[in-house]
Scaffold this motif. Structure first.
Motif, mmCIF file in Angstrom:
data_model
loop_
_atom_site.group_PDB
_atom_site.id
_atom_site.type_symbol
_atom_site.label_atom_id
_atom_site.label_comp_id
_atom_site.label_asym_id
_atom_site.label_seq_id
_atom_site.Cartn_x
_atom_site.Cartn_y
_atom_site.Cartn_z
ATOM 1 N N GLY A 283 -26.641 60.254 -67.870
ATOM 2 C CA GLY A 283 -26.972 60.327 -67.123
ATOM 3 C C GLY A 283 -28.433 61.027 -67.153
ATOM 4 O O GLY A 283 -28.427 61.595 -68.088
ATOM 5 N N GLN A 284 -29.209 60.665 -66.588
ATOM 6 C CA GLN A 284 -30.431 61.815 -66.723
ATOM 7 C C GLN A 284 -30.433 62.572 -66.000
ATOM 8 O O GLN A 284 -29.952 62.392 -64.673
ATOM 9 C CB GLN A 284 -32.023 60.598 -66.481
ATOM 10 N N VAL B 118 -38.921 60.130 -67.854
ATOM 11 C CA VAL B 118 -38.649 58.009 -68.288
ATOM 12 C C VAL B 118 -37.413 57.723 -67.234
ATOM 13 O O VAL B 118 -36.613 57.914 -67.668
ATOM 14 C CB VAL B 118 -38.464 57.783 -69.885
ATOM 15 N N LEU B 119 -37.929 57.050 -66.449
ATOM 16 C CA LEU B 119 -36.500 56.454 -65.489
ATOM 17 C C LEU B 119 -35.733 55.074 -66.342
ATOM 18 O O LEU B 119 -36.296 54.210 -66.502
ATOM 19 C CB LEU B 119 -37.612 55.819 -64.345
ATOM 20 N N VAL B 120 -34.536 55.604 -66.233
ATOM 21 C CA VAL B 120 -33.952 54.454 -66.839
ATOM 22 C C VAL B 120 -33.057 53.936 -65.636
ATOM 23 O O VAL B 120 -31.947 54.553 -64.991
ATOM 24 C CB VAL B 120 -32.955 55.179 -67.762
ATOM 25 N N VAL B 121 -32.907 52.743 -65.309
ATOM 26 C CA VAL B 121 -32.117 52.186 -64.227
ATOM 27 C C VAL B 121 -31.627 50.712 -65.090
ATOM 28 O O VAL B 121 -31.523 50.043 -65.669
ATOM 29 C CB VAL B 121 -33.064 51.378 -63.233
ATOM 30 N N ALA C 109 -44.242 53.622 -72.646
ATOM 31 C CA ALA C 109 -43.123 53.732 -71.247
ATOM 32 C C ALA C 109 -42.773 54.753 -69.834
ATOM 33 O O ALA C 109 -42.746 55.260 -70.590
ATOM 34 C CB ALA C 109 -42.032 52.574 -71.672
ATOM 35 N N ASN C 110 -42.663 54.576 -69.285
ATOM 36 C CA ASN C 110 -42.060 55.112 -68.123
ATOM 37 C C ASN C 110 -40.735 54.629 -67.720
ATOM 38 O O ASN C 110 -40.661 55.568 -66.814
ATOM 39 C CB ASN C 110 -43.670 55.268 -67.198
ATOM 40 N N ALA C 111 -40.762 53.167 -67.704
ATOM 41 C CA ALA C 111 -39.049 53.394 -67.185
ATOM 42 C C ALA C 111 -38.711 52.234 -68.372
ATOM 43 O O ALA C 111 -39.346 51.874 -68.621
ATOM 44 C CB ALA C 111 -39.515 52.882 -65.762
ATOM 45 N N VAL C 112 -36.936 52.495 -68.404
ATOM 46 C CA VAL C 112 -36.719 51.256 -68.668
ATOM 47 C C VAL C 112 -35.508 50.150 -67.522
ATOM 48 O O VAL C 112 -35.426 51.078 -67.002
ATOM 49 C CB VAL C 112 -35.739 51.937 -69.916
ATOM 50 N N LEU C 113 -36.015 48.918 -67.198
ATOM 51 C CA LEU C 113 -35.264 48.003 -66.336
ATOM 52 C C LEU C 113 -33.563 47.564 -67.067
ATOM 53 O O LEU C 113 -33.964 47.420 -68.133
ATOM 54 C CB LEU C 113 -35.957 47.100 -66.228
#
Length: 122
Positions: free
Chosen positions: A9-10, A16-19, A89-93
């Motif tokens: 995990g982060q 970059v937020l990964v959820v 990107a600043n996130a990965v959904l």
């Protein structure tokens, strides 16, 4: 071997937020950039294979293989984040892992998701 060697995990300060969810509470998707992935293939070394063979006869966790898989998943996730960042990107959904055997040579791990730009609401 400590618990930190079995996790991933982060860090809390990741850029970059990964959820695994399709959205982020308190955020709105401003732009969908598209699919991103991180891929790695790892072979098992002879020591792990021999140890796994012996352990399979008596049962129990295959710690060497567990550690290798954790390292492999973390590397795939790092590559996913690098690709998302490079594309702005600043996130990965909808983050997921896919794990398969690669032609009897090793284990292929693919981390994938949708790169987006999100901003806080309110």
């Amino acid at each position: 071997m400590g618990i930190e060697e079995y996790g991933g995990g982060q860090s809390p300060r990741a850029d970059v937020l990964v959820v695994t969810t399709n959205d982020v509470p308190g955020h709105q998707v401003q732009q969908v950039i598209g699919e991103v992935f991180g891929l790695t293939v790892r072979s098992r070394h002879l020591g792990s294979q021999i140890g796994a063979g012996l352990k399979s006869m008596i049962g129990g966790e295959l710690r060497g293989l567990t550690k290798t898989l954790v390292e492999t998943r973390n590397q795939a996730m790092e590559r996913l984040v690098e690709q998302a960042r490079a594309r702005g990107a600043n996130a990965v959904l909808a983050f997921r892992f896919d794990v398969t055997e690669a032609a009897d040579a090793g284990t292929e791990v693919c981390a994938y998701g949708t790169a987006v730009i999100v901003s806080r609401t309110g």
